[in-house]
Design a protein around this motif. Structure first.
Motif, PDB file in Angstrom:
ATOM      1  N   ARG A   1     -17.391   8.551  -8.421  1.00 44.45           N
ATOM      2  CA  ARG A   1     -16.306   8.121  -7.555  1.00 44.45           C
ATOM      3  C   ARG A   1     -16.634   8.413  -6.095  1.00 44.45           C
ATOM      4  O   ARG A   1     -17.555   9.163  -5.787  1.00 44.45           O
ATOM      5  CB  ARG A   1     -14.983   8.808  -7.971  1.00 44.45           C
ATOM      6  CG  ARG A   1     -15.082  10.311  -8.118  1.00 44.45           C
ATOM      7  CD  ARG A   1     -13.748  10.952  -8.456  1.00 44.45           C
ATOM      8  NE  ARG A   1     -12.846  10.921  -7.311  1.00 44.45           N
ATOM      9  CZ  ARG A   1     -11.776  11.698  -7.172  1.00 44.45           C
ATOM     10  NH1 ARG A   1     -11.456  12.556  -8.135  1.00 44.45           N
ATOM     11  NH2 ARG A   1     -11.025  11.629  -6.109  1.00 44.45           N
TER      12      ARG A   1
ATOM     13  N   MET B   1     -14.153  15.424   4.084  1.00 47.14           N
ATOM     14  CA  MET B   1     -13.066  16.017   3.300  1.00 47.14           C
ATOM     15  C   MET B   1     -13.663  17.235   2.614  1.00 47.14           C
ATOM     16  O   MET B   1     -14.841  17.227   2.241  1.00 47.14           O
ATOM     17  CB  MET B   1     -12.610  15.068   2.194  1.00 47.14           C
ATOM     18  CG  MET B   1     -11.969  13.793   2.633  1.00 47.14           C
ATOM     19  SD  MET B   1     -10.235  13.947   3.040  1.00 47.14           S
ATOM     20  CE  MET B   1      -9.452  14.306   1.492  1.00 47.14           C
TER      21      MET B   1
ATOM     22  N   GLU C   1     -12.766  18.875  -0.695  1.00 48.42           N
ATOM     23  CA  GLU C   1     -11.864  18.804  -1.844  1.00 48.42           C
ATOM     24  C   GLU C   1     -12.551  19.208  -3.145  1.00 48.42           C
ATOM     25  O   GLU C   1     -12.020  19.009  -4.221  1.00 48.42           O
ATOM     26  CB  GLU C   1     -11.207  17.422  -1.949  1.00 48.42           C
ATOM     27  CG  GLU C   1     -12.120  16.252  -1.695  1.00 48.42           C
ATOM     28  CD  GLU C   1     -11.371  14.911  -1.581  1.00 48.42           C
ATOM     29  OE1 GLU C   1     -10.167  14.859  -1.842  1.00 48.42           O
ATOM     30  OE2 GLU C   1     -12.042  13.928  -1.253  1.00 48.42           O
TER      31      GLU C   1
ATOM     32  N   ASP D   1      -7.010  17.287  -4.587  1.00 46.42           N
ATOM     33  CA  ASP D   1      -8.197  17.397  -5.440  1.00 46.42           C
ATOM     34  C   ASP D   1      -8.709  18.831  -5.492  1.00 46.42           C
ATOM     35  O   ASP D   1      -9.101  19.321  -6.558  1.00 46.42           O
ATOM     36  CB  ASP D   1      -9.298  16.448  -4.949  1.00 46.42           C
ATOM     37  CG  ASP D   1      -9.092  15.044  -5.479  1.00 46.42           C
ATOM     38  OD1 ASP D   1      -8.760  14.927  -6.671  1.00 46.42           O
ATOM     39  OD2 ASP D   1      -9.220  14.085  -4.713  1.00 46.42           O
TER      40      ASP D   1
HETATM   41 MG    MG Z   1      -8.755  13.502  -2.805  1.00 53.56          MG
END
Ligand code: MG
Ligand code: PEP
Length: 752
Positions: free
Chosen positions: A533, A604, A606, A630
């Motif tokens: 992903r 990010m 996460e 997340d």
């Molecule tokens: Mg996320």
């Protein structure tokens, strides 16, 4: 099936219609039907059991059992052979019922003398209404034709129940769609709404389940199927030009539409005396009953296709299109089995709320509802079967509860709650132009999360200082094809225009896991949340990522640009993504495009691993944003979409705050700006704790900015920090009790 069976069946239905046409109360009509059915099928007993509530069946009429038992004998769903037929949605038959496992002896009915048993469910479009039973003394084996005949009678009963023909005294005979009902679903998007039902797919009403001219009915059915086939062919030719996946879906539709078995079964139903509409609906009900028991996701999807096809056929036959003429109320609350993100966007902000029978927290529709700030309750089972257009409905998106046709006291309590929220919103609006400055003098920057053009107008109203997270995948999710670079550049440019010079942080595509693009082949992964992903897809197949980066660079043209990469788990991934961006800048420059006036490339954070990345990562990133949704899911190993575990671990748990503190330290060491953009940043108590721990930028839903700012302005962050430290030292699992107690002492018990 031979002709004599057909004509017997037609005779029975003919008599049934006469009986139903006669004057009389619901009870009398039911009595007549049991008498008629027992006589026609040559059985000693015929009984009708109907649900008095979701779990309890009640004997409502009988020919052959003791009359005293009517409205007295009850059983739970799944209990005895009657309960089994209701639960499974399939016929149950036995030549020697008392010997069957699970047989329940009911002495009050005098039934011990009956040996054979045949029970068929009375159901309408998968909704359980009751069970129709015949019994006889001899050890008779009911033939398939007899089962079928009884099912057809049950079908007529179901239609008549829907039309309110059997209304009488008591819960089991109460009118449908009249009583208050409460549905316990799951929170999709917080917020409350009062309004009136607007059904996404209005129910088709069949007023003529029985027909006495099978030739004419068969003709009508065939004509309708021809029309259906043509429309599927049309859809297919449109899909040809589009993408492979939609084409495959349409091919499956065509296969079903041309299926001989499907048409044959419906024609047999007509031969037995059903109207064309009733025959289609019987097939559809059977398919839905089968659907309940199918564990395989692929097969379930195919049965859904069949269901959709039956719906189309019913609409052709009844002339009731999607447009039933039902006007959209002023305060519409959309009720649907499920809805796609594009369809939801079309309704847009006109909706006060949305209630879905299916859906999941991470579904695209939920993402859109969140972006539009429309309260959403998902998994409200059975609601489409119960709600009628125009019914009053209350949506409590905070609790995941829906009240349909509520009692006055519930409505009043709800109105009070809404009034309180409106008061609070007005108070927050007055803070719009004030800074989020705490009593100690520290100012926190509050920005908003967005993903659609439609979000941008909220920036002015909410007082957001910029967009801290622009989820670019939403634009990809709501389209049926990959957006072109030019299209994207124009869109991003409009976003920057709307931000009027305030910073917008564009996050590159975060797809995969639950966010499956309609035009991308879904990956069959055992753990999609841990799978291929976001940046992993971007780095492995850089075409799409590069196209997006080019669009962003062109959109900025002379303006500052901030880009952030999602789901980075290790330094090298960030470095590689950043290199892509730098190369694209170089390339765009060579091509003669105006470059952004300045750029920042951030990440990010996460995944827990990134909190422990080398120092150079923290130095290289121009900024970092904690994706708490997340991060929390991976930190506690608790799926954010699984309601059972989602709320199990508190955000103020000392372990989680420990990793947040660690990230704050790592960024502070090298002077990298840090923000928090997960949902928790929008919860005032959590936001206050993050600020007290050293976070200086928080990004949230626009509606949360007022409540967060209001609390921040009332507290001294040094005091909050001392409370958090005490909480840590106390050995408690979470600092929430200590913080809540302090807030209460300070007189802010209601701070939410
Ligand atoms: Mg996320
Ligand atoms: C997060 O994970 O906290 C986040 C902001 O990203 P998303 O919710 O889009 O996964």
């Amino acid at each position: 099936m031979d002709e004599s069976t057909e004509s017997e069946s037609r005779k029975l239905l003919g008599r049934l219609r006469e009986a139903l046409a006669e004057e009389g109360a619901g009870q009398e009509r039911l009595d007549r039907i049991t008498h008629l059915t027992a006589t026609s099928m040559n059985t000693e007993v015929c009984s009708i059991y109907l649900f008095r509530d979701a779990d309890t069946l009640e004997l409502c009429a009988t020919q052959g059992l003791k009359r005293e038992a009517v409205h007295k004998t009850r059983m739970r769903l799944g209990e005895g052979l009657v309960g089994r037929a209701a639960r499974t949605g399939r016929p149950v038959k036995s030549a020697n019922a008392p010997q069957e496992p699970g047989f329940r002896f009911m002495p009050e009915t005098g039934e011990e003398i009956y040996s054979s048993f045949l029970g068929v469910p009375i159901q309408r479009l998968g909704e359980r209404l009751g069970v129709l039973v015949v019994q006889s003394k001899d050890a008779r084996r009911y033939s398939d034709d007899e089962v079928y005949a009884l099912e057809v009678v049950a079908m007529v009963l179901a239609e008549m129940t829907e039309l309110g023909v059997f209304v009488g005294d008591g819960a089991a005979l109460s009118a449908r769609h009249k009583n208050p009902e409460m549905f316990r679903g799951t929170v999709g998007q917080e917020g409350t709404a009062i309004g009136h039902v607007f059904l996404h797919e209005p129910r088709v009403v069949i007023t003529n389940p029985i027909a006495d001219d099978p030739v004419r009915e068969t003709e009508r059915l065939r004509e309708a199927v021809d029309t259906l086939r043509l429309s599927v062919d049309d859809m297919l030719s449109v899909a040809m030009g589009v993408d492979k996946d939609s084409r495959q879906v349409m091919e499956t539709y065509r296969m079903f539409a041309n299926s001989r078995g499907w048409l044959r079964r419906m024609e047999e139903d007509i031969a037995r005396g059903l109207s064309a509409e009733a025959a289609v609906e019987k097939e559809q009900s059977d398919a839905r009953a089968r659907l309940r028991g199918v564990p395989d996701a692929y097969l379930r999807e195919r049965l859904h296709d069949l269901d959709d096809l039956s719906n189309r056929l019913l609409r052709i036959l009844t002339g009731q299109g999607n447009e039933t003429g039902a006007a959209m109320p002023d305060d519409p609350i959309l009720v649907a089995r499920n809805i796609g993100p594009g369809e939801l966007l079309e309704y847009g902000r006109a909706l006060r709320g949305v209630v879905l029978e299916q859906g999941s927290v991470g579904s695209h529709a939920a993402v859109v509802a969140r972006a539009l700030a429309i309260p959403l309750v998902i998994q409200a089972e059975r609601i489409t079967a119960d709600a009628l257009n125009g019914d009053r409905i209350l949506v409590d998106g905070d609790q995941g509860i829906v009240h349909l046709r509520p009692e006055d006291n519930v409505l009043k309590a709800f109105r009070d709650k809404l009034a309180m929220q409106t008061d609070a919103q007005e108070r927050y609006a007055s803070l719009r132009n004030q800074p989020a400055q705490a009593k100690c003098g520290t100012t926190i920057r509050l920005t908003m999360n967005a993903g659609l053009m439609a979000d941008l107008p909220s920036m002015e109203g909410s007082g957001a200082e910029g967009v801290g997270l622009f989820r670019t995948e939403l634009q990809f999710l709501i389209r049926s094809h990959i957006p072109r670079r030019g299209e994207l550049a124009a869109l991003y440019s409009r976003v920057l225009d709307a931000a009027k010079g305030r910073e917008v942080i564009f996050r590159t595509l975060d797809i995969g896991s639950d966010k499956v693009l309609p035009y991308m082949k879904p990956q069959d992964e055992p753990n999609p949340a841990l799978g291929w992903r976001a940046i992993r897809v971007g780095l492995d197949m850089p075409g799409m990522m590069r196209m997006q980066l080019q669009a962003l660079i062109r959109a900025a043209a002379g303006r500052p640009l901030s880009v952030m990469f999602p789901f980075v788990a290790q330094f090298d991934e960030f470095r590689a993504a950043r290199d892509f961006m730098l190369r694209e800048l170089e390339r765009e420059d060579k091509l003669g495009h105006v470059l952004p006036s300045s750029w920042k490339i951030g990440s990010m954070l996460e995944t827990p691993s990134l909190a422990f990345a080398p120092r150079q990562f923290f130095e290289m990133a121009d900024f970092i944003s904690i994706g708490g949704n997340d991060l929390k899911q991976f930190f506690f190993a608790a799926d954010r979409e699984n309601e059972r575990v989602r709320r199990r671990y508190d955000t103020l748990n000392v372990s989680f705050l420990g990793i947040i503190a660690h990230i704050i330290d790592r960024c502070a060491e090298v002077g990298t700006p840090l923000s928090f953009c997960g949902e928790d940043a929008g919860r005032p108590v959590e936001a206050m704790c993050f600020a007290a721990m050293g976070l200086r930028t928080l990004s949230m839903r626009p509606a949360s900015i007022g409540p967060v700012k209001s609390l921040l302005r009332r507290v001294d962050l040094n005091e909050v920090k001392a409370v958090i430290d005490d909480g840590f030292a106390s050995g408690a699992q979470s600092v929430r009790p200590a913080v809540t107690e302090w807030l209460t002492r300070e007189g802010w018990a209601l701070a939410r």
